[in-house]
Design a protein around this motif. Structure first.
Motif, mmCIF file in Angstrom:
data_model
loop_
_atom_site.group_PDB
_atom_site.id
_atom_site.type_symbol
_atom_site.label_atom_id
_atom_site.label_comp_id
_atom_site.label_asym_id
_atom_site.label_seq_id
_atom_site.Cartn_x
_atom_site.Cartn_y
_atom_site.Cartn_z
ATOM 1 N N THR A 1 -25.190 14.909 -24.990
ATOM 2 C CA THR A 1 -26.489 14.409 -24.880
ATOM 3 C C THR A 1 -27.386 14.465 -26.108
ATOM 4 O O THR A 1 -28.087 13.537 -26.185
ATOM 5 N N ALA A 2 -26.967 15.202 -26.837
ATOM 6 C CA ALA A 2 -27.750 15.372 -28.234
ATOM 7 C C ALA A 2 -27.636 13.875 -28.858
ATOM 8 O O ALA A 2 -28.723 13.498 -29.624
ATOM 9 N N PHE A 3 -26.555 13.550 -29.156
ATOM 10 C CA PHE A 3 -26.216 12.338 -29.949
ATOM 11 C C PHE A 3 -26.292 10.979 -29.170
ATOM 12 O O PHE A 3 -26.015 9.956 -29.617
ATOM 13 N N GLY A 4 -26.545 11.072 -27.746
ATOM 14 C CA GLY A 4 -27.013 9.882 -27.106
ATOM 15 C C GLY A 4 -25.796 9.171 -26.598
ATOM 16 O O GLY A 4 -25.867 8.153 -26.089
ATOM 17 N N TRP A 5 -24.628 9.850 -26.518
ATOM 18 C CA TRP A 5 -23.249 9.161 -26.191
ATOM 19 C C TRP A 5 -23.451 9.088 -24.552
ATOM 20 O O TRP A 5 -22.825 8.070 -24.026
#
Length: 250
Positions: free
Chosen positions: A138-142
């Protein structure tokens, strides 16, 4: 093949531009490869067998409501698939200790896990597909939290269904490696679908009676008999002609 536009070249499959918009041709190769240790080889007929096995299993999953990218098998080495937005996360469902779970956690190979364990890996061959957490995803938007909920639910259902299917033909489903992507309809609505393949390349499969490995570990561990093992899986699934791979048009 030379007239097609190659979109992606992988270790076991290549992707080419499809005949219609938003379609691809997925070509199954005989190449075998693994990361630890880094090694490559060629197994005659592996691409044909994986194509037949994956088509069969994807079709069964579609029948129970699992959406996939598969449109149809074109020939013995090719599938027509939908073009998707790939989620760069591999979802691994583990039922029995094997592979990296043994080396990372020291759990003896073959240990029945107290419940199915789901792990995530970042899909990067260059980095060795490292294990990651939902926080990384979630943090890297995957993927979004809703995406994770969707593909996690699908992964567990796939594992449950295939576990029963393989058990019925005398095979243990030790673990399986799944990939997912996004498809958008004409209204811009998105849905998560299963992509790539389901085959002895992406699953660990052990014979229930004698524990014989019927998957890519035969190549990873220099056990030999890989072609025969893949043929055995295809035979038990009912997708291999009596004459074997030689009867098929390669």
């Amino acid at each position: 093949m030379a007239r097609r536009s190659k979109i992606y070249e992988g270790k076991a499959k290549d992707l080419f531009a499809g005949p219609e918009p938003e379609t691809l041709i997925q070509y199954f190769k005989d190449d075998a490869a693994c990361r630890t240790p880094e090694k490559t080889g060629t197994i005659n007929g592996k691409g044909v067998l994986n194509n037949l096995i994956s088509e069969h299993l994807m079709g069964l999953l579609h029948e129970i409501g699992i959406p996939t990218h598969l449109i149809r098998r074109i020939n013995m080495r090719e599938q027509l698939v939908r073009q998707v937005e790939t989620i760069p996360v591999r979802v691994i469902v583990r039922n029995i200790s094997a592979g990296s779970l043994v080396s990372r956690l020291g759990i003896p190979e073959g240990t029945l896990l107290p419940r199915s364990i789901v792990e995530y890996c970042y899909k990067s061959e260059e980095l060795g597909c490292p294990v990651i957490s939902e926080e990384h995803i979630t943090a890297f938007g995957w993927a979004s939290p809703q995406d994770i909920d969707d593909f996690l639910a699908m992964a567990l259902r796939i594992n449950d269904y295939l576990g029963g299917l393989f058990r019925g033909i005398g095979i243990k489903l030790v673990d399986l490696n799944l990939e997912f992507g996004r498809i958008y309809d004409e209204n811009g609505e998105m849905r998560i679908v299963l992509i790539d393949e389901i085959s002895p390349d992406s699953c660990r499969l052990w014979d229930i009676k004698d524990g014989r490995k019927l998957d890519l570990d035969r190549f990873r561990q220099d056990l030999g008999g890989m072609e025969e093992a893949y043929q055995e899986v295809a035979r038990r699934l009912g997708v291999l002609p009596e004459g074997g791979v030689k009867e098929l048009s390669l």
